[in-house]
Design a protein around this motif. Structure first.
Motif, mmCIF file in Angstrom:
data_model
loop_
_atom_site.group_PDB
_atom_site.id
_atom_site.type_symbol
_atom_site.label_atom_id
_atom_site.label_comp_id
_atom_site.label_asym_id
_atom_site.label_seq_id
_atom_site.Cartn_x
_atom_site.Cartn_y
_atom_site.Cartn_z
ATOM 1 N N HIS A 87 -78.388 18.245 18.278
ATOM 2 C CA HIS A 87 -78.563 19.062 19.486
ATOM 3 C C HIS A 87 -79.939 18.844 20.103
ATOM 4 O O HIS A 87 -80.081 18.775 21.324
ATOM 5 C CB HIS A 87 -78.375 20.537 19.121
ATOM 6 N N HIS A 88 -80.982 18.742 19.259
ATOM 7 C CA HIS A 88 -82.352 18.558 19.741
ATOM 8 C C HIS A 88 -82.938 17.230 19.273
ATOM 9 O O HIS A 88 -84.149 17.074 19.238
ATOM 10 C CB HIS A 88 -83.246 19.698 19.242
ATOM 11 N N GLU A 113 -86.176 20.503 9.989
ATOM 12 C CA GLU A 113 -85.800 21.909 9.791
ATOM 13 C C GLU A 113 -84.875 22.066 8.575
ATOM 14 O O GLU A 113 -84.992 23.027 7.816
ATOM 15 C CB GLU A 113 -85.110 22.455 11.044
ATOM 16 N N SER A 114 -83.939 21.152 8.404
ATOM 17 C CA SER A 114 -83.022 21.257 7.263
ATOM 18 C C SER A 114 -83.755 21.010 5.945
ATOM 19 O O SER A 114 -83.442 21.641 4.928
ATOM 20 C CB SER A 114 -81.859 20.270 7.421
ATOM 21 N N HIS A 160 -75.863 21.908 15.498
ATOM 22 C CA HIS A 160 -76.193 23.330 15.639
ATOM 23 C C HIS A 160 -77.529 23.499 16.366
ATOM 24 O O HIS A 160 -78.445 22.696 16.200
ATOM 25 C CB HIS A 160 -76.272 23.982 14.258
ATOM 26 N N GLU A 161 -77.624 24.557 17.173
ATOM 27 C CA GLU A 161 -78.860 24.791 17.911
ATOM 28 C C GLU A 161 -80.015 25.138 16.984
ATOM 29 O O GLU A 161 -81.177 24.900 17.317
ATOM 30 C CB GLU A 161 -78.652 25.928 18.926
ATOM 31 N N GLN A 162 -79.717 25.695 15.836
ATOM 32 C CA GLN A 162 -80.759 26.047 14.866
ATOM 33 C C GLN A 162 -80.416 25.419 13.506
ATOM 34 O O GLN A 162 -79.828 26.070 12.634
ATOM 35 C CB GLN A 162 -80.875 27.565 14.740
ATOM 36 N N GLN A 183 -81.497 27.295 10.266
ATOM 37 C CA GLN A 183 -80.777 28.546 10.009
ATOM 38 C C GLN A 183 -79.390 28.281 9.425
ATOM 39 O O GLN A 183 -78.982 28.919 8.456
ATOM 40 C CB GLN A 183 -80.668 29.343 11.304
#
Length: 518
Positions: free
Chosen positions: A328-329, A337-338, A502-504, A507
């Motif tokens: 997504h980004h 992030e993951s 996913h956007e996040q 999370q």
């Protein structure tokens, strides 16, 4: 009895397969075997030359090409059995069976040689026989007579000034040999039982235990050639000097793995003794023991590899497969992030980047994974896995086999293999894979499959029941169906769009990991 092929016959079969491939002919045929026999330095080539049939004539007549030397070197580890040849070359079944029939008519036990393959070719009608009959008057009948004369040729003795004295085997010698075979057979049974119990009660691996059980049948078959009654009659445990000798290392078993390795070596050593001493009594038994010894080497590699990789992948429950186009980004934020959320293994799965772009991207991801101590895997490209110092490479059923990948990445890096049915999974374990991808489980947007190609949860259940080499369920898995996958028996799962799209990413990674603990 095991019907083995000579090294020349084995090379000819391998060469025939390469000739068919080099000549861009999809179906292996008799003409490819004929060309291979003529091109090999073998008895069949000699026979063809006596009838003035040269390799170049065959190649020109049937428009064939001989592969270059680099592709035609056949690896020769152990004699090829007829059953294996029939499995690997079903198109030559009639020819192979004719060759066996002719070899079986010899006065003495003999292997199936290149001359028998040539006779099988002549005995099976086809365009090759029509052409051969016009060249040098070569026929099945004339070849039969030539082989018969060669097998029954009585050469004149060489005039020498010394003589060999044959010392006959005494009854006492026979007893010593049988005692040795009996002791080694008992040692083999005992070692097999220990390894089998380990696989059954500690590793819980039904696949490897099933392979081990087949060796019991092989042992029984081999001992039939020697005679169980003779072995029992020759046993003399009370006067065996070995029973009174022991070392401290015999009682040193620090861990279950140490116990396992000691008994794996024990069965290998016992099989070697059985192979060597059986040569004095039964060639058939010795041949079976040789095959068993090779199978034990493979079993040892599979069992110890399973244990080693279970340790390497301990804690790796969620496996992230990253593609830039799905993120997504972008892949950078998704990976970082993951990783921060707890991902411990990441695969670079880019199909659209150039090699240079993939190299630079891989180096960046390597830095990120190294910072968190995560494992990095490169998809499909063992060369780039080495270039970016990844921890391993993952290949599919259409990519390079494990053996060739291992030659590129070396012994330290992991090799993952995608499997779509239980037969592929079993084979990958024995081939030396370090972990498996098992699926596709559900429809996925990252790869297109036909409806019948989805292995589904049934495949998950099959692998869970049989295989303990680390494996990851893969294919369309997300937060909605992860629980189903885990209930089917999966302990590790690979995801792609569930996190990347996913956007996040951080999370959703945490939520997915929470489902494992719950």
């Amino acid at each position: 009895m095991q019907h083995l092929l000579t090294a020349g016959a084995q090379r000819a079969l391998n060469q025939a397969e390469l000739i068919a491939h080099t000549s861009a002919q999809t179906n292996l045929d008799a003409i490819h075997l004929l060309a291979a026999l003529a091109n090999e330095e073998s008895r069949a080539a000699e026979i063809l030359l006596t009838h003035k049939i040269e390799p170049v004539m065959i190649l020109a007549e049937f428009q064939l090409q001989i592969p270059d030397e680099s592709s035609s070197d056949a690896e020769e580890n152990q004699p090829l059995e007829l059953s294996e040849a029939l499995r690997d070359y079903p198109a030559l079944k009639e020819i192979l069976n004719s060759a066996l029939e002719h070899a079986s008519q010899a006065d003495v036990s003999t292997e199936i040689g290149s001359e028998h393959l040539l006779w099988g070719l002549l005995n099976v009608e086809g365009k090759h026989t029509q052409w051969l009959n016009t060249q040098g008057n070569l026929s099945a009948q004339s070849l039969r007579q030539a082989i018969h004369a060669q097998q029954h040729h009585q050469a004149d003795p060489i005039d020498v000034d010394f003589a060999f004295r044959t010392v006959p085997t005494t009854i006492n010698d026979q007893t010593h040999i049988l005692r040795t075979i009996d002791a080694a057979a008992n040692r083999l049974r005992e070692g097999l039982r220990v390894v089998e119990d380990y696989l059954r009660f500690t590793l819980d691996d039904a696949h490897l235990m099933g392979i081990l059980k087949t060796t019991r049948h092989q042992l029984a078959d081999a001992l039939k050639f020697i005679g169980q009654e003779s072995l029992i009659a020759s046993r003399d445990t009370l006067n065996d000097v070995g029973t009174a000798i022991s070392t401290t290392s015999e009682f040193d078993r620090q861990t279950l793995e140490h116990l396992l390795q000691a008994n794996l070596k024990r069965v290998q050593e016992a099989t070697r003794t059985l192979e060597e001493f059986s040569k004095l009594i039964s060639v058939e038994a010795a041949s079976i023991f040789k095959q068993m010894r090779y199978s034990f080497y493979t079993l040892e590699k599979s069992v110890l590899g399973c244990l080693n990789n279970q340790q390497k992948l301990k804690g790796c429950q969620l496996y992230l497969l990253v593609s830039e186009s799905l993120c997504h980004h972008g892949s950078g934020p998704a990976i970082r992030e993951s990783l921060a959320a707890g991902i411990e293994i990441v695969q670079i799965r880019e199909k659209e980047m150039t090699d240079r772009q993939l190299l630079e991207h891989g180096k960046r991801v390597r830095e990120w994974t190294r910072e968190t101590g995560a494992i990095l895997i490169m998809n499909d490209r063992p060369d780039l896995a080495v270039a970016i110092d990844a921890d391993g490479v993952h290949v599919g059923q259409n990519e390079l086999p494990v053996r060739e990948v291992r030659q590129i990445v070396g012994p330290r890096r992991m090799i993952g293999v995608s499997t779509h049915n239980i037969e592929q999974a079993r084979k990958a374990v024995l081939d030396g894979a370090d972990y498996l991808g098992v699926g596709p489980t559900f429809p996925t947007t990252t790869k297109l499959f036909e409806a019948h190609e989805y292995a589904g949860l049934k495949f998950i259940q099959q692998v869970a029941a049989e295989i303990t080499l680390p494996w990851f369920a893969i294919g369309g898995i997300n937060g909605d169906n992860l629980e189903q996958t885990l209930q089917a028996g999966a302990q590790r799962v690979a995801v792609s769009s569930a996190i990347c799209g996913h956007e996040q990413p951080g999370q959703i990674t945490k939520k997915l990991l929470e489902q494992f603990s719950s």
